[in-house]
Design an enzyme around this catalytic site. Structure first.
Site, PDB file in Angstrom:
ATOM      1  N   GLU A 109     -22.024 -20.044 104.396  1.00 51.88           N
ATOM      2  CA  GLU A 109     -20.648 -19.429 103.574  1.00 51.88           C
ATOM      3  C   GLU A 109     -19.752 -19.349 105.511  1.00 51.88           C
ATOM      4  O   GLU A 109     -18.923 -20.079 105.232  1.00 51.88           O
ATOM      5  CB  GLU A 109     -20.735 -18.248 102.804  1.00 51.88           C
ATOM      6  CG  GLU A 109     -20.930 -17.654 101.824  1.00 51.88           C
ATOM      7  CD  GLU A 109     -20.320 -16.253 101.091  1.00 51.88           C
ATOM      8  OE1 GLU A 109     -19.822 -16.403 100.836  1.00 51.88           O
ATOM      9  OE2 GLU A 109     -21.466 -15.823 102.021  1.00 51.88           O
TER      10      GLU A 109
ATOM     11  N   ASN B 159     -16.384  15.298 106.032  1.00 53.94           N
ATOM     12  CA  ASN B 159     -17.401  14.162 105.466  1.00 53.94           C
ATOM     13  C   ASN B 159     -18.803  14.375 105.520  1.00 53.94           C
ATOM     14  O   ASN B 159     -19.313  15.808 106.307  1.00 53.94           O
ATOM     15  CB  ASN B 159     -17.479  12.816 106.750  1.00 53.94           C
ATOM     16  CG  ASN B 159     -15.411  12.431 106.874  1.00 53.94           C
ATOM     17  OD1 ASN B 159     -14.756  12.465 106.133  1.00 53.94           O
ATOM     18  ND2 ASN B 159     -15.498  11.377 107.899  1.00 53.94           N
TER      19      ASN B 159
ATOM     20  N   GLU C 270     -29.365 -15.700  98.413  1.00 53.13           N
ATOM     21  CA  GLU C 270     -28.146 -15.051  99.262  1.00 53.13           C
ATOM     22  C   GLU C 270     -28.964 -15.370 100.646  1.00 53.13           C
ATOM     23  O   GLU C 270     -27.309 -15.634 101.501  1.00 53.13           O
ATOM     24  CB  GLU C 270     -28.314 -13.456  99.591  1.00 53.13           C
ATOM     25  CG  GLU C 270     -27.871 -12.746 100.099  1.00 53.13           C
ATOM     26  CD  GLU C 270     -25.710 -12.671  99.609  1.00 53.13           C
ATOM     27  OE1 GLU C 270     -25.091 -12.222  99.984  1.00 53.13           O
ATOM     28  OE2 GLU C 270     -25.572 -13.118  98.403  1.00 53.13           O
TER      29      GLU C 270
ATOM     30  N   HIS D 205     -41.562 -28.545  92.100  1.00 53.75           N
ATOM     31  CA  HIS D 205     -40.807 -29.880  91.136  1.00 53.75           C
ATOM     32  C   HIS D 205     -39.281 -30.074  91.876  1.00 53.75           C
ATOM     33  O   HIS D 205     -38.222 -30.303  90.528  1.00 53.75           O
ATOM     34  CB  HIS D 205     -40.784 -28.036  89.958  1.00 53.75           C
ATOM     35  CG  HIS D 205     -41.659 -27.892  88.975  1.00 53.75           C
ATOM     36  ND1 HIS D 205     -42.146 -28.648  88.142  1.00 53.75           N
ATOM     37  CD2 HIS D 205     -42.196 -27.202  89.707  1.00 53.75           C
ATOM     38  CE1 HIS D 205     -43.154 -27.722  87.535  1.00 53.75           C
ATOM     39  NE2 HIS D 205     -43.573 -26.617  88.914  1.00 53.75           N
TER      40      HIS D 205
END
Length: 612
Positions: free
Chosen positions: A492, A98, A485, A508
Site C-alpha cells: 500500500e 474522558n 496484513e 508448494h
C-alpha cells in the site's frame, strides 16, 4: 477518542470552546456540548451529531460568558443522545469527562438510595453528583470537592469541572487519559490534546496521572491527590497547527501506530469483564446454542482481522467459523440460515461491498452484528446490532489502529461466546477458554506499549529494501493473517510487490522465488507452530535470502539464524497478532518514508471504499 476543552479568561468562552473542539474532531465523536458561565449559573447546550449543529444551538441560545468547558463524546455508557452528551450538570456543578468509571454501578446505586436523581445513562453524571455531594457535605472549595470525589472513583479519567458558586476557577484532574494546560496572558486553557490550544498559546503543561490542576485567569496551581503542591515549568510547543494535529509526528500513520495501545484499551474498557471471564457486547447477546456457524464478512485489512477472528471464535467457543471476502460473497449464490451469525467488519461502516453483503445476509434471515469504528454509519444501521471500536478518527489510508481495535472487538466476541457455550473441546470448556482469553486481553494494551517501546527506529533496515521488487511474508496459525496484513501494508505505502503465505505452503510454490535478492519476513513468535516455522526458516536461510524475523523477546535460537530480529513480548497465541503486526506496520512505514512516498495518502487508494 473524546475531546475536552476548557477556558477561563476575559474573552467570550463559547467561540474558543467550539474552535478547540473542532481541532479535536480527528479523535471522532457522536455528540457535543458546552457549558458557559457568565457570572451566574452556567448554561449547558448539547446536541447529537457534528459541531455545526452545536454552533447553531449556541447561537440560538445567545450563549455568553468568559468561563466554560466543552466536550465531544464517543458513546461508551449510554447511546448517542442529547441526554448522554457532555457536559453533565448537577446543581451548580458542570463536568466533562474522558475515560471509564469502573465502579459506576455501585456508586450510582448508593447515590440513588440517597435520593439523587439521574438524567442520563452515563458514568460521567456520577462524578457531577459526587462533587456536588462533597460541597454539600462541607468541602471548603471546588478543588477539595473534586479531590474527595476522586477518592471514590475506580477507573480512568480526564475531568474538567466548573461550579456556579466559584466564578474564577476551573478544576481538572487526570488518570490514564491525556490533559494539557495552556498558559495565556490573563487567560488559561485546558484540553485533551495540543491542537485545541495551538492557536492561542504555545506554553503548555502536560498533566501526569494523579494530578489536579486549578486554573484561574492568572495562572495554574498543580497538586497531587493528597493535596501536596506540585511545581512544574511550562514547555514550549514548536509545532505549527498542522503538526499539532499530528501530535508532532511527521505523518498521521506514524502517530496512529503509536495510538494503538490506547485504541485497544478503549475498545475493551467497560466491556471486558475479567473477573467473570465474560464480555459485554453493548447489549448484543449471542447464545451459542442457537448458532450453527459464524460467518465473518469484510474487505481488505478488515478481512485479515476476520481471519484472526476465526481462530479466536473457533478456539474459544468451538463453533464453526467461515471468513469471506464481502465482494465475493455478494456475487455468488451464498447459503445462509437463520441459525447463522454474520459478523460484518468495516472501519468506516460504509464499505459498499460489505454493506451489500449485510443486506443479502439479512434477506436470507441471518442475524448480523456489525463491527465498525463510525457510530451510526450505514453497516451498523443495516445490522441487528453493533459493536463499535473506539479507535478514534483514523486519517492514514493504510489502516493501523482500526485493525488492532477490530482484533480486540473480535476477541470480545470470542470471550462472550465461549463464556456461554456448552460445548467442550481440547483443553477444557468454553468457560475456561473464555476466562483465559479475557485474562490475556486484560494486559494486551500494556504488552503493545512494551512492544512499541522496544522497536527502535527501523531506518537501519530500509537499506535491505532498496531496489528490491518483491518481498515474501511467512506465518503460521494466527500469524498467517498477519503475514497477509504485513504484505498488504508494504504494498500500500511503499509500492513494493509483496506476498503473504502460510509458512507451510512455502514448498508448494513460493520457494521458487527465494534467492539472495529476496527479503523474507518470517513471523515466528514462540507458540504451537514454532518448531515448524523454524524448519521453514532453515529452508529460506539455505537459499541465501535476507531474513527478518518477528520473534519473542529472548529467543536466541531465532537470533542466530536471521539478519535482523524485531522483538515482541510473550503472549498467548490467540493474542499474538495484536503484537506481531506492530513491527510490520513500522517496517512498512520506514521503507515508504525512505522511498519518499506519500505515506498518509498513497497513490490510487482511498480511506473508505464506498463504490464498487
Amino acid at each position: 477518542m473524546c475531546g475536552i476543552v476548557g477556558y477561563v479568561g476575559d474573552r467570550e468562552a463559547a467561540p474558543i470552546l467550539i474552535s478547540g473542539l473542532r481541532h479535536l474532531e480527528y479523535r471522532g465523536y457522536d455528540s457535543a456540548g458546552v457549558a458557559v458561565a457568565n457570572g451566574g449559573p452556567a448554561e449547558v447546550v448539547r446536541c447529537r451529531g457534528k459541531l455545526a449543529n452545536l454552533e447553531v444551538r449556541v447561537a440560538a441560545h445567545g450563549l455568553h460568558g468568559n468561563m466554560g468547558i466543552g466536550h465531544t463524546r464517543w458513546a461508551t455508557h449510554g447511546r448517542p443522545s442529547v441526554e448522554n452528551a457532555h457536559p453533565h450538570k448537577v446543581g451548580p456543578i458542570s463536568v466533562v469527562h474522558n475515560g471509564i468509571i469502573e465502579n459506576h454501578i455501585e456508586l450510582r446505586r448508593r447515590l440513588e438510595n440517597a435520593g439523587r436523581h439521574f438524567l442520563s445513562q452515563t458514568d460521567t453524571e456520577i462524578v457531577a453528583h459526587l462533587v456536588d455531594e462533597a460541597l454539600a457535605g462541607g468541602a471548603p472549595n471546588l478543588v477539595e470537592a473534586v479531590r474527595r470525589a476522586l477518592a471514590l472513583l475506580r477507573g480512568t479519567y480526564a475531568l474538567v469541572v466548573l461550579s456556579d458558586d466559584d466564578k474564577q476557577c476551573v478544576v481538572a484532574a487526570k488518570k490514564a487519559s491525556p490533559l494539557v494546560v495552556g498558559l495565556g496572558d490573563g487567560e488559561m486553557f485546558i484540553a485533551s490534546d495540543v491542537p485545541a490550544l495551538i492557536e492561542h498559546t504555545r506554553q503548555v503543561m502536560f498533566l501526569e496521572d494523579g494530578e489536579i490542576a486549578e486554573l484561574t485567569r492568572t495562572g495554574v496551581r498543580l497538586s497531587s491527590l493528597d493535596g501536596a503542591p506540585i511545581t512544574r515549568a511550562p514547555e514550549t510547543v514548536v509545532w505549527d497547527a498542522a503538526q499539532a494535529e499530528k501530535g508532532g509526528y511527521p505523518h498521521f500513520m506514524r502517530k496512529e501506530i503509536d495510538e494503538q495501545p490506547r485504541a485497544v484499551a478503549d475498545t475493551l474498557r467497560g466491556r471486558l469483564l475479567v473477573e467473570q471471564g465474560d464480555a459485554d457486547l453493548d447489549g448484543f447477546v449471542i447464545d451459542p446454542k442457537q448458532v450453527r456457524r459464524v460467518v465473518l464478512l469484510a474487505c481488505g485489512t478488515s478481512y485479515h482481522a476476520g481471519l484472526v477472528g476465526k481462530f479466536m471464535i473457533e478456539s474459544t467457543a468451538r463453533i464453526p467459523c467461515e471468513v469471506d471476502v464481502a465482494s465475493e460473497f455478494r456475487y455468488r449464490e451464498s447459503v445462509l440460515e437463520p441459525s447463522d451469525l454474520v459478523i460484518a467488519i468495516s472501519q468506516s461502516g460504509e464499505t459498499a461491498d460489505t454493506l451489500a453483503a449485510v443486506k443479502e445476509a439479512r434477506a436470507q434471515g441471518a442475524r448480523v452484528l456489525a463491527i465498525s469504528n463510525v457510530v451510526g454509519s450505514a453497516i451498523p444501521r443495516a445490522s441487528d446490532g453493533a459493536l463499535y471500536t473506539r479507535a478514534g478518527l483514523e486519517i492514514g489510508v493504510a489502516s493501523t489502529k482500526a485493525f488492532t481495535s477490530q482484533l480486540a472487538a473480535l476477541a470480545l466476541v470470542a470471550v462472550h461466546m465461549g463464556r456461554r457455550t456448552s460445548r467442550w473441546g481440547r483443553g477444557g470448556s468454553g468457560v475456561n477458554r473464555a476466562r483465559a482469553l479475557a485474562t490475556g486481553l486484560a494486559r494486551i494494551a500494556t504488552d503493545m506499549e512494551a512492544a512499541l517501546a522496544g522497536l527502535a527506529d527501523l531506518e537501519q533496515l530500509t537499506g535491505r529494501f532498496a531496489g528490491v521488487r518483491d518481498v515474501l511474508f511467512l506465518g503460521r496459525g494466527t500469524n498467517y493473517p498477519i503475514a497477509l496484513e504485513g504484505a498488504l501494508k508494504l504494498k500500500e505505502i511503499s509500492y513494493i510487490h509483496a506476498e503473504g503465505y502460510p509458512a507451510g505452503e512455502m514448498k508448494h510454490g513460493p520457494i521458487a522465488l527465494i534467492d539472495d535478492g529476496l527479503p523474507v519476513v518470517v513471523i515466528a513468535p514462540q507458540g504451537p507452530s514454532y518448531e515448524k516455522v523454524l524448519s521453514n526458516l532453515a529452508e529460506v536461510r539455505a537459499r541465501q535470502a535476507a531474513i527478518i524475523a518477528v520473534a519473542t523477546v529472548g529467543d536466541r535460537q531465532i537470533e542466530e539464524q536471521c539478519q535482523h530480529v524485531l522483538w515482541i513480548p510473550e503472549a498467548p497465541p490467540l493474542l499474538q497478532p495484536l503484537l506481531t503486526v506492530l513491527p510490520l506496520q513500522l517496517l512498512s512505514y520506514a521503507v515508504a518514508v525512505a522511498r519518499g512516498n506519500d505515506v498518509d495518502q498513497p497513490r490510487n487508494l482511498a480511506k473508505s471504499v464506498t463504490v464498487e
